[in-house]
Write an enzyme that holds these catalytic residues in place. Sequence first.
Site, short mmCIF file in Angstrom:
data_model
loop_
_atom_site.label_atom_id
_atom_site.label_comp_id
_atom_site.label_asym_id
_atom_site.label_seq_id
_atom_site.Cartn_x
_atom_site.Cartn_y
_atom_site.Cartn_z
N HIS A 37 -17.34 -6.33 3.92
CA HIS A 37 -16.04 -6.26 3.22
C HIS A 37 -15.76 -7.56 2.46
CE1 HIS A 37 -11.84 -4.50 3.03
NE2 HIS A 37 -11.67 -5.72 2.52
N HIS B 211 -14.26 -8.87 -1.77
CA HIS B 211 -13.78 -8.50 -3.10
C HIS B 211 -14.43 -9.45 -4.11
CE1 HIS B 211 -10.39 -5.84 -1.73
NE2 HIS B 211 -10.63 -6.54 -0.62
N GLN C 70 -6.12 -1.04 -5.65
CA GLN C 70 -5.32 -2.15 -5.13
C GLN C 70 -3.81 -1.86 -5.13
OE1 GLN C 70 -6.01 -6.04 -4.25
NE2 GLN C 70 -4.31 -4.99 -3.28
N HIS D 27 -8.65 0.31 2.90
CA HIS D 27 -7.78 -0.72 3.44
C HIS D 27 -6.69 0.02 4.21
CE1 HIS D 27 -9.84 -3.26 0.62
NE2 HIS D 27 -9.07 -4.30 0.86
N GLU E 86 -3.02 -2.75 6.79
CA GLU E 86 -3.10 -4.22 6.67
C GLU E 86 -1.68 -4.76 6.51
OE1 GLU E 86 -5.35 -7.82 4.23
OE2 GLU E 86 -5.24 -5.82 3.35
N ASP F 251 -13.68 -10.63 3.44
CA ASP F 251 -12.55 -10.18 2.63
C ASP F 251 -12.45 -11.00 1.35
OD1 ASP F 251 -10.41 -8.57 1.92
OD2 ASP F 251 -8.94 -9.75 3.01
#
Length: 425
Positions: free
Chosen positions: A53, A55, A148, A206, A209, A305
């Site tokens: 995981h 980005h 997102q 996701h 979170e 992340d």
Amino acid sequence: MIRNVRLIGRDGLWDIEVEDARIARIVPAGEGTGDLLADGAGGLASAPFVEPHVHLDTTLTAGEPRWNASGSLWEGIAVWSERKQSLTRQDVIDRATEVLRWYAANGVLHVRSHVDVTDPGLVALDAMIEVRENVRDVVNLQLVAFPQEGIVSFDDGPQLLEKAAERGVDVIGAIPHFEDTREDGVRSLEIAFDIAERHGLLLDAHCDEIDDEQSRFVEVLATLARRGGLRGRATASHTTAMGSYNGAYSYKLQRVLARSGINLVSNPLANLCLQGRFDDYPKRRGLTQVKEMLAAGVNVAFGHDDVMDPWYPLGTASSLQVALVGIAAAQLTGTAEIDEAFRMITDRAARVLHLGDAYGLEESRPASLVILPATSPYDAIRRQTRPTHVISNARLIARTPTTPTHLTWPDEPPRQITFTHPTAP
């Protein structure tokens, strides 16, 4: 051949013979034949690290266009919304490729990257598809279509996710807790599962979170996976709300998740910083129930992340660093638990990426591995050793010479400090 290496779960030293970019034989040290690819010098050989995981499209943007002053998840999203207005294809390619170089140097040869697709132009996605092709001979890169700013709550969200699937992503994402209502969150997961199943893709959302103990989308994700066609192919990332669930609900959830076959990915570096921002004291750790879910039979992995972006301004793309912080945060300090944390950045993370026979230090598997100047997983994590050799598909792609520390101590001759001790596991 690769000679003189330790192997996890086996005593003594071993040689690894390689043919046609695959592991042909693993034999006792001294019995291997073939041209020398690497001398492990007694170091620990392991299948490569796996990043489940990250980005990559946001990496190396910390401070652009401004710093995340509050350090919160929400301000990070706001800062990124500003930064992505200036995204160009080359900008994304350059930053993502540089961090992939860092990963490779650290022995990470499988990476799953979430890519923001709440952009009508899909600039970042097109750039990352090009990066995936450019690095394929060295790093196996999976791309997640990550909405997102939501699916249902974002204009044309479902259509953009569908376009991303058609463009050739490997995984479909979602962010149900960010949607406007719970009903929107459930609907967003239904849309994501539908797209993933129709296109034959994996799913990685996701999920929860947030520090809100009422955020419970992971049970929805698990149930959709169990009842549909994605059992064993779906992942819930973050699930930080789980750190606030009461004992009775947690007990029920363990059963729901265990029988669903889903994976969990915890990101201790970022979530320790992002979560609990609305708390006074005591402050919550902001992590999923790592230890409890492992005990319940749920597959859990550790990920980064972020690497130097609006949500986390630090990082060097080292999986061993992630494991060390994860051990401290999740209180995995038993020796068996520390070994399990090593698995959470290797074979448990490989299960998240659904790598199957494409991963593992076994005969007939690809000849991709790392050699660490360590005697065990415990030793590698404790001393944070960087790989001396990184081998990708039978090619030596990175070397890091070990550099000893020499200490001059009063009334003693100079001596070498190795930070080792004979009682260490």
